[in-house]
Design an enzyme around this catalytic site. Structure first.
Site, PDB file in Angstrom:
ATOM      1  N   SER A 105       0.333  -1.063   0.383  1.00 17.44           N
ATOM      2  CA  SER A 105      -0.121  -0.233   0.250  1.00 17.44           C
ATOM      3  C   SER A 105       0.707   0.813   0.122  1.00 17.44           C
ATOM      4  CB  SER A 105      -1.415  -0.084   0.933  1.00 17.44           C
ATOM      5  OG  SER A 105      -1.954   0.959   1.001  1.00 17.44           O
ATOM      6  N   ASP A 241      -2.154   5.896  -3.457  1.00 19.42           N
ATOM      7  CA  ASP A 241      -1.396   5.819  -3.060  1.00 19.42           C
ATOM      8  C   ASP A 241      -0.556   4.329  -3.658  1.00 19.42           C
ATOM      9  OD1 ASP A 241      -3.534   3.461  -2.470  1.00 19.42           O
ATOM     10  OD2 ASP A 241      -2.839   3.031  -0.522  1.00 19.42           O
ATOM     11  N   ASP A 243      -0.727   1.057  -4.206  1.00 17.62           N
ATOM     12  CA  ASP A 243      -1.612   0.489  -4.758  1.00 17.62           C
ATOM     13  C   ASP A 243      -2.849   0.523  -5.269  1.00 17.62           C
ATOM     14  OD1 ASP A 243      -3.181  -0.214  -2.114  1.00 17.62           O
ATOM     15  OD2 ASP A 243      -3.429  -1.790  -2.269  1.00 17.62           O
ATOM     16  N   ASP A 245      -5.691   1.723  -3.430  1.00 20.32           N
ATOM     17  CA  ASP A 245      -7.165   1.929  -3.382  1.00 20.32           C
ATOM     18  C   ASP A 245      -6.961   2.744  -2.461  1.00 20.32           C
ATOM     19  OD1 ASP A 245      -4.850   1.396  -0.838  1.00 20.32           O
ATOM     20  OD2 ASP A 245      -6.026  -0.999  -0.307  1.00 20.32           O
TER      21      ASP A 245
END
Length: 325
Positions: A105, A241, A243, A245
């Site tokens: 993340s 960010d 990733d 999400d």
């Protein structure tokens, strides 16, 4: 060697398994997680999707995880670099038994992680994670036929079509928008999605090198997108960010909007359009101003534990459609 894990919290956290590569998260652990997660699936020959972000350790951990899954009899499909939300969409679209995302993340490049999605497109619950962890601790089972590992062709296009269909009535033609992709999983998908809607794009942090993910860019460094919005005369900017999400936005003046403000704007807009069934689900981290605004607007709020999977669970249980963390 996989370290012993006497405590429940030693492996899975609020969002999968995450930590420094080579310390907490090793290829050996990824292999064990693959074996264990495949063994928990009821299908005779489980079908599993793996996607990842742009960290240089992603290839290694993807290979180890895929090998563990295949060793336990699962067929593995590699979707390549895609945002985490793509896992939820592609698992449902293709009928996979399990989806896995290799990503840490918003963490720095030295970290990585593995999180799992069930066949319904939601993250595994605590009980499922506990069963996987117990199998990791117990060690691999022996015997059984191995599965195959192959690439999932057209995964990005499948994801983009799903996004475009969700926003088919949204026309961004001529609207200048800035995207900060954090040199992460959205570096191709986000610009392509906005271009399909007609936006006039300015993109930053779209040149991942394996180590520059989240490095001075993305949703943890909002000043970059704010500066670009003002410099290019854009109407709005979005920063993701690593990733994909997590997202924060800035307006045309470069003023940032946090998560509570973004959810509130969406809720008020949908309520005015008659498209908000029920209320909104948020976590205990939401601030007093958000709750006051929702109360003033007559919008019910459900509060959950920290973690987007708990928000999703609440939405599913109530039959609502909007939530955020």
């Amino acid at each position: 060697m996989i370290p012993s894990m006497p405590e429940r919290t030693r492996l899975f956290g609020t969002d999968g398994v995450r930590g420094p590569v080579g310390e907490k998260l090793t290829p050996e652990l990824a292999l064990a997680l693959g074996r264990a997660s495949a063994a928990e699936l009821s299908a005779e020959r489980p079908q599993v999707l793996i996607i990842r972000d742009t960290r240089e350790s992603g290839h290694m951990l993807e290979s180890a995880l895929a090998s563990g899954l295949a060793a336990a009899g699962a067929d593995v499909f590699l979707g390549g670099v895609l945002p985490t939300p793509a896992a939820a969409i592609l698992v449902r679209k293709h009928g996979f038994d399990l989806g896995a995302v290799v990503s840490a993340s918003h963490n720095p490049w030295r970290d990585n992680g593995i999180k799992f999605f069930g066949r319904d497109g939601t993250k595994l619950d605590d009980e499922a994670e506990a069963r996987v962890e117990a199998r990791v601790v117990a060690g691999p089972a022996t015997g059984g036929a191995s599965g195959r590992i192959r690439r999932l062709e057209g995964a990005l296009d499948d994801y983009l079509r799903a996004v475009a269909s969700r926003f088919e009535l949204l026309d961004l033609t001529g609207r200048r928008i800035v995207l900060d992709c954090a040199n992460g999983a959205t570096y191709r998908a986000a610009p392509a999605a906005f271009e399909r809607l007609g936006a006039d794009l300015v993109t930053i942090a779209t040149e991942p090198d394996g180590r520059n993910i989240n490095e001075g860019c993305g949703s943890t460094h909002l000043a970059n997108v704010a500066t670009a919005v003002v410099e290019h005369g854009a109407e709005i900017g979005f920063a993701f960010d690593g990733d994909g999400d997590r997202m924060l936005a800035v307006d045309g003046d470069g003023r940032g909007f946090d998560g509570d403000e973004t959810v509130a704007v969406a809720a008020l807009h949908l309520r005015a359009a008659g498209e908000l069934p029920g209320g909104v689900a948020v976590t205990v981290m939401s601030n007093y101003g958000f709750h006051t605004a929702m109360e003033t607007a007559g919008i019910e709020v459900a509060t959950t534990r920290v973690g987007d999977r708990f928000v999703i669970e609440e939405l599913v249980e109530r039959g609502w459609t909007l939530g955020g963390e």
